[in-house]
Design a protein around this motif. Sequence first.
Motif, short mmCIF file in Angstrom:
data_model
loop_
_atom_site.label_atom_id
_atom_site.label_comp_id
_atom_site.label_asym_id
_atom_site.label_seq_id
_atom_site.Cartn_x
_atom_site.Cartn_y
_atom_site.Cartn_z
N LEU A 92 0.69 -1.72 0.25
CA LEU A 92 0.05 -0.06 0.09
C LEU A 92 0.81 1.53 0.28
CD1 LEU A 92 -2.45 -0.80 2.61
CD2 LEU A 92 -3.01 -0.34 0.26
N ALA A 93 1.82 1.07 0.81
CA ALA A 93 2.71 2.63 0.83
C ALA A 93 3.29 2.86 -0.44
CB ALA A 93 4.15 2.45 1.75
N GLU A 94 3.34 1.49 -1.29
CA GLU A 94 4.41 1.81 -2.89
C GLU A 94 2.87 1.87 -4.16
OE1 GLU A 94 7.43 0.04 -4.41
OE2 GLU A 94 7.67 -0.83 -2.33
N LEU A 95 2.72 1.07 -3.77
CA LEU A 95 1.17 1.29 -4.99
C LEU A 95 0.18 2.91 -5.52
CD1 LEU A 95 2.57 -1.65 -5.34
CD2 LEU A 95 0.02 -2.24 -5.18
N PRO A 96 0.23 2.83 -6.21
CA PRO A 96 -0.55 3.70 -6.82
C PRO A 96 -2.10 4.04 -6.13
CG PRO A 96 -0.16 3.27 -8.56
CD PRO A 96 0.99 2.22 -7.40
N ALA A 97 -3.21 5.21 -6.08
CA ALA A 97 -4.84 4.51 -5.91
C ALA A 97 -5.23 3.69 -6.89
CB ALA A 97 -4.62 5.96 -5.71
N THR A 98 -4.76 3.40 -8.12
CA THR A 98 -5.72 2.71 -9.16
C THR A 98 -5.52 1.32 -8.69
OG1 THR A 98 -3.92 3.22 -10.74
CG2 THR A 98 -5.56 4.94 -10.18
N VAL A 99 -4.24 1.18 -7.89
CA VAL A 99 -4.07 -0.48 -7.95
C VAL A 99 -4.71 -1.14 -6.83
CG1 VAL A 99 -2.12 -2.03 -7.27
CG2 VAL A 99 -1.38 -0.51 -8.93
N LYS A 100 -6.03 -2.77 -7.00
CA LYS A 100 -6.39 -3.34 -6.78
C LYS A 100 -5.74 -4.08 -6.02
CE LYS A 100 -10.70 -6.02 -6.20
NZ LYS A 100 -11.45 -6.38 -6.66
N ILE A 101 -6.27 -4.52 -3.96
CA ILE A 101 -5.25 -5.29 -3.80
C ILE A 101 -6.48 -6.45 -3.19
CG2 ILE A 101 -3.43 -6.55 -1.99
CD1 ILE A 101 -2.53 -3.07 -2.15
N THR A 102 -6.43 -7.87 -3.07
CA THR A 102 -7.03 -8.80 -2.66
C THR A 102 -6.53 -9.50 -1.67
OG1 THR A 102 -8.35 -8.90 -4.84
CG2 THR A 102 -8.72 -10.88 -2.53
N VAL A 103 -6.17 -9.56 -0.48
CA VAL A 103 -6.70 -10.75 0.80
C VAL A 103 -6.75 -11.69 0.93
CG1 VAL A 103 -4.83 -10.83 2.85
CG2 VAL A 103 -5.01 -8.40 1.41
N ILE A 125 0.61 -2.43 14.19
CA ILE A 125 1.08 -2.94 13.78
C ILE A 125 0.16 -2.83 12.10
CG2 ILE A 125 2.29 -4.64 12.62
CD1 ILE A 125 2.63 -5.93 15.54
N PHE A 126 -0.82 -2.67 12.30
CA PHE A 126 -2.04 -2.74 10.78
C PHE A 126 -1.75 -1.76 10.33
CE2 PHE A 126 -1.92 -7.32 11.68
CZ PHE A 126 -2.19 -7.62 10.31
N ASP A 127 -1.69 -0.55 10.77
CA ASP A 127 -2.11 1.17 11.14
C ASP A 127 -3.44 0.98 10.20
OD1 ASP A 127 -1.26 3.42 11.43
OD2 ASP A 127 0.18 3.44 9.29
N GLY A 128 -4.51 0.54 10.02
CA GLY A 128 -5.39 0.62 9.04
C GLY A 128 -5.14 0.56 7.85
N CYS A 129 -4.14 -0.49 7.67
CA CYS A 129 -4.44 -1.22 6.11
C CYS A 129 -5.42 -1.98 5.82
CB CYS A 129 -2.75 -1.55 6.00
SG CYS A 129 -2.46 -2.80 7.22
N LEU A 130 -6.14 -2.45 6.52
CA LEU A 130 -6.84 -3.52 6.49
C LEU A 130 -8.73 -2.34 6.03
CD1 LEU A 130 -7.05 -6.22 9.34
CD2 LEU A 130 -6.05 -6.50 7.03
N ASP A 131 -8.55 -1.47 6.75
CA ASP A 131 -8.96 -0.56 6.28
C ASP A 131 -9.44 0.47 4.33
OD1 ASP A 131 -11.09 -1.39 8.33
OD2 ASP A 131 -10.35 -0.33 9.85
N ASP A 132 -7.87 0.61 4.05
CA ASP A 132 -7.86 1.03 2.92
C ASP A 132 -8.29 0.77 1.99
OD1 ASP A 132 -6.13 1.11 0.55
OD2 ASP A 132 -4.63 2.32 1.69
N PRO A 133 -9.47 1.72 1.01
CA PRO A 133 -9.98 1.37 0.23
C PRO A 133 -9.76 0.44 -1.40
CG PRO A 133 -9.84 3.50 0.21
CD PRO A 133 -8.87 2.29 0.49
N ARG A 134 -8.21 0.49 -1.48
CA ARG A 134 -7.87 -0.89 -1.82
C ARG A 134 -7.99 -1.66 -2.01
NH1 ARG A 134 -2.18 2.77 -2.33
NH2 ARG A 134 -2.39 2.58 -0.25
N VAL A 135 -8.42 -2.08 -0.86
CA VAL A 135 -8.12 -3.43 -0.57
C VAL A 135 -9.85 -4.18 -0.14
CG1 VAL A 135 -7.06 -5.15 1.55
CG2 VAL A 135 -5.79 -2.87 1.33
N ASP A 136 -9.20 -5.69 -0.62
CA ASP A 136 -10.58 -6.46 -0.55
C ASP A 136 -9.96 -8.06 0.12
OD1 ASP A 136 -13.02 -7.93 -0.79
OD2 ASP A 136 -12.63 -8.32 -2.96
#
Length: 236
Positions: free
Chosen positions: A80-91, A109-120
């Motif tokens: 998430l720190a490197e990828l642009p806002a247009t990229v989608k990440i599925t976990v 530790i997760f620092d809100g990354c689970l709630d990033d709009p790019r993340v499913d």
Amino acid sequence: MNPWVLIDTVPLPDGRGDIRLIQRADEFSIMLGTIALMNSRLSGSEEAMAGLSWARIKDRPHAHMLIGGLGMGFTLRAALAELPATVKITVAELMPAVVAWGRGPMAAIFDGCLDDPRVDIKLNDVRHVIRSAKGSYDAILLDVDNGPDGLTVETNDALYSMAGLKAAKAALRPGGVLAVWASAPDRAFTQRLQRSGFTVEEERVRANAKRRGARHVIWLATNTPPRPAAPKPKVT
């Protein structure tokens, strides 16, 4: 020194044991018996996997990345720190408790990354996610179990088998990359990747992102399209 405190215990899906989340001050560890599967102070190689993978597909601003295994969120957070806002990440994470830990005791530790709009987040076996996808992903990052030499769930072995690798190749778009994390080299696995039709690179990276300490292995296998057959000479 502060003692380790047990935070939670959950059974493995196949019933072969339990994994435990333990904490000492601001340090966390996920344990299988006496084996530390991951530690919050050793994130370098997981973070490197995200960067190495993105470097190979960064010409795709609308890329779709699949991360297999949430762990402590190091790979996801680095991506998430490197990828642009247009990229989608599925976990894909098999164990709901791991996601709950990321929202609960390890939220800092997760620092809100689970709630990033790019993340499913998909609570599913990554094998099933891969098999249901045909040419859907630009990158598949696997940090599942202990790599090809698995420790936790027996069915993870199928993920790194010839059939599993061919399924991953089919799920990738042409030129996409399969990245696999492991704690140690595995020559047989390198050969399986090559026999599956991947172009393979092998990176050794530090577990703690510094110059000292253990090295982990990351395979970067590119789904290289087959070369077109040479035209047959005309018969005159």
